[in-house]
Write a protein that holds these residues in place. Sequence first.
Motif, PDB file in Angstrom:
ATOM      1  N   SER A  40       0.841  -1.189   0.000  1.00 33.76           N
ATOM      2  CA  SER A  40       0.000   0.000   0.000  1.00 33.76           C
ATOM      3  C   SER A  40       0.879   1.242   0.000  1.00 33.76           C
ATOM      4  CB  SER A  40      -0.896   0.008   1.235  1.00 33.76           C
ATOM      5  OG  SER A  40      -1.673   1.164   1.298  1.00 33.76           O
ATOM      6  N   ASP A  41       0.534   2.226  -0.823  1.00 34.37           N
ATOM      7  CA  ASP A  41       1.224   3.525  -0.835  1.00 34.37           C
ATOM      8  C   ASP A  41       2.739   3.412  -0.965  1.00 34.37           C
ATOM      9  OD1 ASP A  41      -1.225   4.837  -0.532  1.00 34.37           O
ATOM     10  OD2 ASP A  41      -1.115   4.671   1.650  1.00 34.37           O
ATOM     11  N   ASP A  42       3.205   2.657  -1.940  1.00 35.61           N
ATOM     12  CA  ASP A  42       4.642   2.491  -2.188  1.00 35.61           C
ATOM     13  C   ASP A  42       5.396   1.896  -1.012  1.00 35.61           C
ATOM     14  OD1 ASP A  42       4.601   3.445  -4.830  1.00 35.61           O
ATOM     15  OD2 ASP A  42       4.706   5.524  -4.140  1.00 35.61           O
ATOM     16  N   LYS A  43       4.705   1.138  -0.195  1.00 33.69           N
ATOM     17  CA  LYS A  43       5.345   0.435   0.919  1.00 33.69           C
ATOM     18  C   LYS A  43       4.847  -1.001   0.942  1.00 33.69           C
ATOM     19  CE  LYS A  43       5.965   4.433   3.872  1.00 33.69           C
ATOM     20  NZ  LYS A  43       5.542   5.124   5.069  1.00 33.69           N
ATOM     21  N   VAL A  44       5.722  -1.894   1.368  1.00 33.86           N
ATOM     22  CA  VAL A  44       5.353  -3.284   1.599  1.00 33.86           C
ATOM     23  C   VAL A  44       5.423  -3.501   3.098  1.00 33.86           C
ATOM     24  CG1 VAL A  44       5.930  -5.696   1.186  1.00 33.86           C
ATOM     25  CG2 VAL A  44       6.306  -4.001  -0.619  1.00 33.86           C
ATOM     26  N   PHE A  45       4.282  -3.739   3.706  1.00 31.70           N
ATOM     27  CA  PHE A  45       4.208  -3.921   5.152  1.00 31.70           C
ATOM     28  C   PHE A  45       4.303  -5.400   5.489  1.00 31.70           C
ATOM     29  CE2 PHE A  45       1.983   0.030   4.274  1.00 31.70           C
ATOM     30  CZ  PHE A  45       2.543   0.877   5.214  1.00 31.70           C
ATOM     31  N   LEU A  46       5.104  -5.721   6.486  1.00 30.44           N
ATOM     32  CA  LEU A  46       5.211  -7.078   7.014  1.00 30.44           C
ATOM     33  C   LEU A  46       4.340  -7.120   8.264  1.00 30.44           C
ATOM     34  CD1 LEU A  46       9.045  -7.570   6.568  1.00 30.44           C
ATOM     35  CD2 LEU A  46       7.221  -7.920   4.921  1.00 30.44           C
ATOM     36  N   ASN A  55       8.333 -10.114  21.136  1.00 28.13           N
ATOM     37  CA  ASN A  55       8.758  -8.777  21.544  1.00 28.13           C
ATOM     38  C   ASN A  55       8.518  -7.725  20.461  1.00 28.13           C
ATOM     39  OD1 ASN A  55       9.786  -9.503  24.137  1.00 28.13           O
ATOM     40  ND2 ASN A  55      11.481 -10.475  23.080  1.00 28.13           N
ATOM     41  N   TRP A  56       8.220  -8.171  19.261  1.00 27.64           N
ATOM     42  CA  TRP A  56       7.962  -7.247  18.155  1.00 27.64           C
ATOM     43  C   TRP A  56       6.505  -6.830  18.177  1.00 27.64           C
ATOM     44  CZ3 TRP A  56      11.224  -6.257  13.606  1.00 27.64           C
ATOM     45  CH2 TRP A  56      12.558  -6.558  13.865  1.00 27.64           C
ATOM     46  N   LEU A  57       6.216  -5.660  17.628  1.00 26.18           N
ATOM     47  CA  LEU A  57       4.846  -5.159  17.579  1.00 26.18           C
ATOM     48  C   LEU A  57       3.975  -6.066  16.724  1.00 26.18           C
ATOM     49  CD1 LEU A  57       5.572  -1.357  17.044  1.00 26.18           C
ATOM     50  CD2 LEU A  57       4.993  -2.501  19.182  1.00 26.18           C
ATOM     51  N   GLY A  58       2.758  -6.292  17.170  1.00 23.78           N
ATOM     52  CA  GLY A  58       1.849  -7.182  16.460  1.00 23.78           C
ATOM     53  C   GLY A  58       1.040  -6.480  15.396  1.00 23.78           C
ATOM     54  N   CYS A  59       0.344  -7.271  14.654  1.00 24.10           N
ATOM     55  CA  CYS A  59      -0.634  -6.852  13.653  1.00 24.10           C
ATOM     56  C   CYS A  59      -0.061  -6.077  12.489  1.00 24.10           C
ATOM     57  CB  CYS A  59      -1.784  -6.096  14.289  1.00 24.10           C
ATOM     58  SG  CYS A  59      -3.110  -5.767  13.107  1.00 24.10           S
ATOM     59  N   CYS A  60      -0.523  -4.899  12.335  1.00 20.01           N
ATOM     60  CA  CYS A  60      -0.496  -4.255  11.017  1.00 20.01           C
ATOM     61  C   CYS A  60       0.432  -3.057  10.918  1.00 20.01           C
ATOM     62  CB  CYS A  60      -1.905  -3.794  10.680  1.00 20.01           C
ATOM     63  SG  CYS A  60      -3.153  -5.039  11.053  1.00 20.01           S
ATOM     64  N   TYR A  61       0.985  -2.872   9.749  1.00 18.77           N
ATOM     65  CA  TYR A  61       1.622  -1.619   9.336  1.00 18.77           C
ATOM     66  C   TYR A  61       2.767  -1.149  10.227  1.00 18.77           C
ATOM     67  CZ  TYR A  61      -2.972  -1.766   7.202  1.00 18.77           C
ATOM     68  OH  TYR A  61      -4.094  -2.181   6.567  1.00 18.77           O
ATOM     69  N   ASN A  62       3.438  -2.021  10.918  1.00 15.27           N
ATOM     70  CA  ASN A  62       4.498  -1.595  11.837  1.00 15.27           C
ATOM     71  C   ASN A  62       5.892  -1.596  11.214  1.00 15.27           C
ATOM     72  OD1 ASN A  62       2.909  -1.057  14.140  1.00 15.27           O
ATOM     73  ND2 ASN A  62       2.654  -3.244  14.428  1.00 15.27           N
ATOM     74  N   TYR A  63       6.157  -2.516  10.303  1.00  9.22           N
ATOM     75  CA  TYR A  63       7.484  -2.617   9.698  1.00  9.22           C
ATOM     76  C   TYR A  63       7.307  -2.724   8.189  1.00  9.22           C
ATOM     77  CZ  TYR A  63       8.073  -4.002  14.520  1.00  9.22           C
ATOM     78  OH  TYR A  63       8.016  -4.053  15.885  1.00  9.22           O
ATOM     79  N   TRP A  64       8.153  -2.033   7.434  1.00  4.85           N
ATOM     80  CA  TRP A  64       7.912  -1.984   6.003  1.00  4.85           C
ATOM     81  C   TRP A  64       9.187  -1.783   5.209  1.00  4.85           C
ATOM     82  CZ3 TRP A  64       6.595   1.874   9.436  1.00  4.85           C
ATOM     83  CH2 TRP A  64       7.261   3.078   9.297  1.00  4.85           C
ATOM     84  N   PHE A  65       9.054  -2.063   3.890  1.00  4.35           N
ATOM     85  CA  PHE A  65      10.045  -1.705   2.879  1.00  4.35           C
ATOM     86  C   PHE A  65       9.495  -0.480   2.169  1.00  4.35           C
ATOM     87  CE2 PHE A  65      10.023  -6.437   2.820  1.00  4.35           C
ATOM     88  CZ  PHE A  65      11.251  -6.640   3.414  1.00  4.35           C
TER      89      PHE A  65
END
Length: 109
Positions: A40-46, A55-65
Amino acid sequence: MKKLVLKLGAVLGIFCLASPAMAYSIVQVSDASQVKILISDDKVFLRNLDQFDSNWLGCCYNYWFDLTTETGKSHYAYFLLRYASGEPIDLLVNDRTQPSVIHAMGRFM
């Protein structure tokens, strides 16, 4: 001789000064094909890295390329290679407690 000792002492003193350390967070993904992605919007979200390390944030839109940069495009291409073959991959961000861009990837450990 005295000047040499003073200079040597000054150099050693500089090395002893505290320097800010860059702390990175790494998640080891055992099978890249298990990572959920959203483009979405020139980003790939993992989306589910917390399933590999709680320990990593859950769900959506937190880490991206970021696909607007050459680095982001290269990272995404490498990720797709691992994704297609189900190989393990390590992902690195500056701080896993904050939403952020993927800083580096590979097999670090």
